[in-house]
Design an enzyme around this catalytic site. Structure first.
Site, PDB file in Angstrom:
ATOM      1  N   GLY A 348       0.832  -1.196   0.000  1.00  0.00           N
ATOM      2  CA  GLY A 348       0.000   0.000   0.000  1.00  0.00           C
ATOM      3  C   GLY A 348       0.862   1.241   0.000  1.00  0.00           C
ATOM      4  O   GLY A 348       2.091   1.171   0.011  1.00  0.00           O
ATOM      5  N   GLY A 350       0.886   5.522   1.471  1.00  0.00           N
ATOM      6  CA  GLY A 350       0.259   6.577   2.262  1.00  0.00           C
ATOM      7  C   GLY A 350       0.927   7.913   2.027  1.00  0.00           C
ATOM      8  O   GLY A 350       1.659   8.098   1.055  1.00  0.00           O
ATOM      9  N   GLY A 351       0.675   8.838   2.942  1.00  0.00           N
ATOM     10  CA  GLY A 351       1.158  10.193   2.778  1.00  0.00           C
ATOM     11  C   GLY A 351       2.664  10.326   2.820  1.00  0.00           C
ATOM     12  O   GLY A 351       3.220  11.284   2.296  1.00  0.00           O
ATOM     13  N   PHE A 352       3.387   9.354   3.443  1.00  0.00           N
ATOM     14  CA  PHE A 352       4.835   9.474   3.581  1.00  0.00           C
ATOM     15  C   PHE A 352       5.591   8.526   2.662  1.00  0.00           C
ATOM     16  O   PHE A 352       6.803   8.587   2.590  1.00  0.00           O
ATOM     17  CB  PHE A 352       5.255   9.206   5.024  1.00  0.00           C
ATOM     18  CG  PHE A 352       4.929  10.330   5.947  1.00  0.00           C
ATOM     19  CD1 PHE A 352       5.661  11.495   5.922  1.00  0.00           C
ATOM     20  CD2 PHE A 352       3.882  10.222   6.831  1.00  0.00           C
ATOM     21  CE1 PHE A 352       5.367  12.546   6.764  1.00  0.00           C
ATOM     22  CE2 PHE A 352       3.570  11.265   7.679  1.00  0.00           C
ATOM     23  CZ  PHE A 352       4.309  12.431   7.651  1.00  0.00           C
ATOM     24  N   GLY A 353       4.901   7.633   1.982  1.00  0.00           N
ATOM     25  CA  GLY A 353       5.590   6.702   1.108  1.00  0.00           C
ATOM     26  C   GLY A 353       4.876   5.371   1.035  1.00  0.00           C
ATOM     27  O   GLY A 353       3.722   5.226   1.457  1.00  0.00           O
ATOM     28  N   VAL A 355       4.628   0.959   1.412  1.00  0.00           N
ATOM     29  CA  VAL A 355       4.922  -0.149   2.327  1.00  0.00           C
ATOM     30  C   VAL A 355       5.045  -1.423   1.510  1.00  0.00           C
ATOM     31  O   VAL A 355       4.202  -1.716   0.654  1.00  0.00           O
ATOM     32  CB  VAL A 355       3.820  -0.305   3.394  1.00  0.00           C
ATOM     33  CG1 VAL A 355       4.167  -1.463   4.329  1.00  0.00           C
ATOM     34  CG2 VAL A 355       3.651   0.980   4.189  1.00  0.00           C
ATOM     35  N   ASP A 466      -3.935  10.038  15.262  1.00  0.00           N
ATOM     36  CA  ASP A 466      -4.334   9.665  13.902  1.00  0.00           C
ATOM     37  C   ASP A 466      -4.951   8.272  13.881  1.00  0.00           C
ATOM     38  O   ASP A 466      -4.657   7.459  13.007  1.00  0.00           O
ATOM     39  CB  ASP A 466      -3.132   9.737  12.958  1.00  0.00           C
ATOM     40  CG  ASP A 466      -3.558   9.810  11.488  1.00  0.00           C
ATOM     41  OD1 ASP A 466      -4.699  10.234  11.224  1.00  0.00           O
ATOM     42  OD2 ASP A 466      -2.757   9.448  10.613  1.00  0.00           O
TER      43      ASP A 466
END
Length: 659
Positions: A348, A350-353, A355, A466
């Site tokens: 997947g 997300g906002g930071f990179g 996985v 979060d």
């Protein structure tokens, strides 16, 4: 309370400083019995608050050796402060605090205000709130009985110079506001002498400098030519001895054989004493050292230097005692584990990179979080997550396996959870069929227990900030584990709420006081849990279209059905089983998302309610905090102009502020 009142309360009782050993030997104490403070009665609320506060301060001092806080309400309010010497590790600090707590409670029984100094730690508590005062004056002055042999004026001038140099070091270079010092080759009679100074870490740098300077200015009169002295205030202290009394090599060193009339400091490599050097020799040495260091870094390997810099930043900025090296994993290993981050291994993004799934050489399956190379915030998130999660141990929290900082890469390695995140099941029409009532109850209860641990049971009080379905990972047995602690914050034990200038998190899960005014607390996480609980029961995202003639969000829709007595209509049809049990869980969810944070329960209360079969005893929920109605109108009595920008998707807006 004014500082003058403290000086009246805390009168010096002793004037002799014994030879200090490395054990937690007793030094001095003050038991205040003035009319402004007095005594408390045994088994009173004040006594209970005092014991609880001391225990919490000790737990909250991990890593820094300092903690302060206030507990209770007047007249049973107690304020406390503890400080361990900056050269102590956590176990030595804990040992000293355990002894001094016993000492102060037995030496000053039932006193509402007391202060005690040990060689290696200090504790003060009072019924008066003294934590807002940073202008310090000596509360206690200890001196040796022995006079300095030789030139006393020269001796005290060197002591003062050493203290000034150490103060600059403590303020500019130490995260603990702590420094040690040594004057070498002083005289025939005295080859060396030693010094130490320290501030509490709850004050600005300028206040620490001012606090230390007050004590340094007072030192010539206070020491009276003695060969040892210790001046102690509320927020800072200075001390010198003719024999070593601290651990490690002196951070600041001065040569006592300087031929000039004024003593000249010499500092260890890499130290800047903040003063201009006038000799060409020193200038040559400094320039040569810079050139040599630069050439060495280039020769050694530029990227390796950057890796070391990042590791140093991780350990120093967070005041972390964990051994970062024990978590390091080679980049070559992780490339092999993920087939060089092949798309087929991608779990997947997300906002930071992204996985990736990987398999380490020992056969362990891991999830590798690869932060964006261009994101400076990504490094901060990684640092924050490693520091926090490495210290947290709970079956409902994801476990960090390691970290990699090589060749511009920033990688965080977790245990691999094969069922990925909750949202991949909950909001998928086909996969949702696998989430029967038993599995959903397991997930709800597990997340609740994980949050209770973060808020109340761990040594660190943590607000996640979060919590959402995509940050709940599921193992092979569908047991939930809270993940993604990049935005989490350590929460001061003495505070119930904290204010930040920028909001971080995901729209739809944020409590109203956080989204609109930047105020977050453990009750912010409770709100997010309530949203998540309702999503799990209904199978619907909080932001969507439900009952379009009425409202556009899950909380509003749930509340409308609750008021009309048609709550069964919003339950996911897959949720078979006793209706009363499901309604009770919705009831708990509505209690968690109430608009006033004071009305929301603590997570320990939520856990008890979830395990109880008695819905009759639950309080009636009040109107939940509505975000937006259909057409964008706000249901609660707030102004959109006061709202802080938030993310309206599953990504996260991040604005990291230092702690």
């Amino acid at each position: 309370m004014h500082l003058s009142l403290f000086l009246v309360l805390l009168l010096p009782l002793l004037s002799y400083l014994p030879v200090l050993a490395t054990s937690d030997s007793f030094n001095s104490y003050i038991c205040d019995s003035t009319n402004t403070s007095g005594k408390y009665t045994a088994n009173s609320t004040y006594q209970s608050n005092l014991h609880t506060l001391l225990s919490e301060l000790k737990a909250n001092s991990t890593g820094t050796g300092f903690a302060a806080g206030t507990l209770g309400t007047v007249p049973d309010q107690v304020t406390g402060l503890i400080l361990c010497r900056g050269d102590l590790n956590s176990s030595s600090c804990f040992s000293c605090l355990s002894q001094i707590f016993t000492g102060i409670l037995s030496t000053c029984p039932l006193y509402m205000t007391a202060t005690m100094w040990y060689d290696r730690c200090y504790v003060q508590f009072s019924s008066q709130d003294f934590l807002s005062l940073f202008n310090d004056l000596p509360l206690e002055k200890f001196t040796s009985k022995r006079n300095v042999t030789g030139d006393q004026a020269r001796f005290i001038s060197y002591v003062s110079l050493l203290m000034s140099e150490m103060a600059s070091w403590a303020v500019d270079r130490s995260t603990k506001f702590f420094a040690t010092g040594e004057v070498k080759n002083f005289s025939t009679e005295l080859s060396s002498f030693y010094a130490l100074l320290q501030c509490t870490t709850n004050m600005p740098k300028s206040q620490c400098q001012s606090c230390l300077q007050i004590l340094i200015n007072d030192l010539p009169d206070a020491s009276k030519g003695k060969d040892g002295a210790w001046l102690f205030g509320i927020y800072c202290n200075i001390r010198y001895e003719i024999t070593p009394f601290y651990n490690g090599v002196a951070m600041v060193q001065i040569d006592g054989e300087s031929p000039s009339s004024s003593p000249a400091p010499i500092l260890p490599p890499g130290v800047n004493n903040g003063k201009k050097k006038s000799t060409a020799m020193i200038l040559v040495i400094v320039i040569s050292a810079v050139v040599a260091s630069t050439a060495f870094c280039i020769w050694l390997y530029k990227k390796q230097c950057q890796r070391e810099k990042m590791i140093s930043e991780m350990t120093n900025s967070e005041q972390n005692n964990e051994n970062i090296d024990s978590f390091l994993i080679d980049l070559t290993t992780l490339r092999a584990a993920t087939l060089n981050f092949d798309k087929s291994k991608k779990l997947g993004e997300g906002g930071f990179g992204a996985v990736y799934m990987g398999i380490l050489p020992n056969g362990q399956e891991v999830a590798v979080k690869r932060l964006s190379q261009s994101s400076s915030q990504g490094l901060r998130e990684l640092r924050n997550e490693l520091v926090l999660v490495a210290k947290l141990k709970h079956k409902n929290l994801v476990r960090v396996v390691g970290v990699c900082l090589e060749e511009q890469e920033k990688l965080l390695v977790y245990e691999f959870l094969p069922n990925r995140s909750l949202d991949t099941f909950l909001f998928d029409k086909e996969k949702r069929q696998e989430l029967d009532r038993t599995k959903r109850w397991k997930i709800i209860n597990g997340v609740a227990r994980g949050l209770q641990y973060l808020h109340e049971d761990s040594q660190l009080k943590i607000v996640h900030r979060d919590l959402k379905a995509s940050n709940i990972l599921l193992d092979s047995d569908m047991n939930p584990k809270i993940s993604d602690f990049g935005l989490a914050r350590l929460f001061p034990i003495d505070k119930t709420i904290h204010v930040t200038r920028r909001v971080v998190g995901t729209f739809g899960y944020m409590a109203p006081e956080y989204a609109m005014h930047g105020r977050y607390s453990i009750k912010s996480d409770v709100f997010s849990f309530g949203v998540l609980l309702l999503e799990i029961i209904t199978g619907k995202r909080n932001i969507g279209s439900y009952d379009t003639d009425r409202c556009d969000d899950l909380l509003s829709s749930t509340w409308e059905h609750w008021k009309r007595g048609t709550i069964i209509d919003i339950i996911d049809p897959i949720m078979d089983g006793p209706t009363n049990e499901v309604i009770q869980h919705i009831h708990i969810g509505l209690l968690c998302v109430q608009e006033d944070l004071k009305d929301r329960p603590h997570m320990s209360e939520v856990v008890i309610m979830l395990e109880s079969n008695d819905s009759v005893s639950l309080k009636s929920p009040s109107k939940p905090a509505f975000y937006l109605r259909r057409g964008g109108s706000v249901s609660s009595d707030v102004s959109l102009t006061t709202m802080i920008p938030v993310s309206q998707n599953e990504l996260t807006i991040s604005e990291f502020e230092p702690r």
